[in-house]
Design a protein around this motif. Structure first.
Motif, PDB file in Angstrom:
ATOM      1  N   ARG A 170       0.829  -1.215   0.000  1.00 17.80           N
ATOM      2  CA  ARG A 170       0.000   0.000   0.000  1.00 17.80           C
ATOM      3  C   ARG A 170       0.856   1.255   0.000  1.00 17.80           C
ATOM      4  O   ARG A 170       0.478   2.282  -0.580  1.00 17.80           O
ATOM      5  N   ARG A 248      -8.216 -11.491  -5.857  1.00 11.88           N
ATOM      6  CA  ARG A 248      -8.922 -10.716  -6.886  1.00 11.88           C
ATOM      7  C   ARG A 248      -8.121  -9.479  -7.279  1.00 11.88           C
ATOM      8  O   ARG A 248      -8.018  -9.145  -8.468  1.00 11.88           O
ATOM      9  N   LYS A 249      -7.549  -8.806  -6.286  1.00 10.62           N
ATOM     10  CA  LYS A 249      -6.759  -7.613  -6.567  1.00 10.62           C
ATOM     11  C   LYS A 249      -5.529  -7.968  -7.383  1.00 10.62           C
ATOM     12  O   LYS A 249      -5.176  -7.253  -8.334  1.00 10.62           O
ATOM     13  N   ARG A 252      -6.597  -8.631 -10.977  1.00  7.31           N
ATOM     14  CA  ARG A 252      -6.880  -7.390 -11.703  1.00  7.31           C
ATOM     15  C   ARG A 252      -5.592  -6.683 -12.097  1.00  7.31           C
ATOM     16  O   ARG A 252      -5.482  -6.148 -13.215  1.00  7.31           O
TER      17      ARG A 252
END
Length: 268
Positions: A170, A248-249, A252
């Motif tokens: 992050r 999922r991230k 993507r």
């Protein structure tokens, strides 16, 4: 116990505000959202590293998974309790300043009940996770276990091992480095560490219990009290949910980078 709580109440908020002050001076072009988000992630990484170190120490010191004890268990639980309260506040500040930078100046023109409600709506699972640890598992660990199961508490400490890598990811996104090899490598480490230390740790604990008492792994759950199994499921369920979000991230991100390579500049 009180000394540990006071230390935690001083250390974590103190580090957070210290990081904010240092980052403001060092990166003068950063927005307040950048400063708050990175500060929160740095303190979160420190807490996770301490929890992992404490967990490894306890696990490797306990020969009997039920009766062996280690002073670090109660000490670190007491020390970490204020972190749960602080982190909810830090997550709110991060949410508030991030949304303000994104242009939601109406709702986030100042701290209000509406801003708090929006934060709780967005991050309700993380907040609930913190509150359950603070209000349910902390009393159980400190007062209701009768000194049993330090090994298993140590195993639960090690679930924080993946947190620094999540924070690094992050921070890299915050710095605009989300399309770098470092971010991709860190993403792989996040998935592997999260799956190992937050998912596989539960069958590991059951296996260790079964090995000590001569019970096959698939029968261990039937030899444990119902509340033990329910407690483990309550901790495991959000971990599975967050793992799905991480996968999922990552998928993507893979598709986006694949499209970027395919649609990249062509030479004539």
């Amino acid at each position: 116990m009180l000394t540990s709580v006071v230390c935690g109440a001083v250390v974590f908020p103190g580090l957070f505000f210290g990081c904010r002050k240092l980052l403001r001076r060092t990166f003068s072009r950063w927005s307040e959202a950048d400063v708050v988000c990175v500060s929160e992630r740095l303190v979160s990484s420190l807490h996770a590293s301490l929890a992992t170190a404490a967990g490894v120490t306890v696990v490797t010191s306990c020969r009997d998974v039920m009766t062996d004890s280690h002073w670090l268990v109660n000490a670190f639980v007491s020390f970490g309790a204020p972190y749960m309260v602080y982190d909810i506040y830090a997550m709110y500040l991060s949410h508030y300043h991030t949304q303000k930078v994104r242009g939601h100046s109406g709702l986030y023109s100042g701290h209000s009940l509406q801003a708090v409600k929006a934060f709780l709506t967005k991050d309700w699972m993380l907040v609930l996770h913190h509150l359950v640890l603070l209000l349910v598992f902390l009393p159980i660990t400190l007062f209701l276990r009768r000194g049993l199961g330090d090994f298993f508490i140590g195993c639960l400490f090690t679930t924080e091992f993946s947190t620094p890598f999540v924070s690094i990811g992050r921070i890299l996104i915050q710095l605009g480095l989300d399309d770098t090899r470092l971010h991709r490598i860190n993403g792989v480490v996040v998935l592997l560490s999260f799956f190992t230390c937050r998912i596989l740790v539960f069958p590991f604990m059951y296996w260790m219990y079964g090995r000590q008492f001569g019970i096959p792994l698939h029968r261990v759950a039937f030899h444990l009290p119902l509340h033990c199994n329910v407690g483990n499921l309550a901790i495991l369920a959000p971990q599975v949910y967050w793992l799905i979000l991480l996968v999922r991230k990552a998928y993507r991100l893979y598709l986006r980078q694949k499209r970027g390579r395919r649609d990249g500049p062509k030479t004539h």
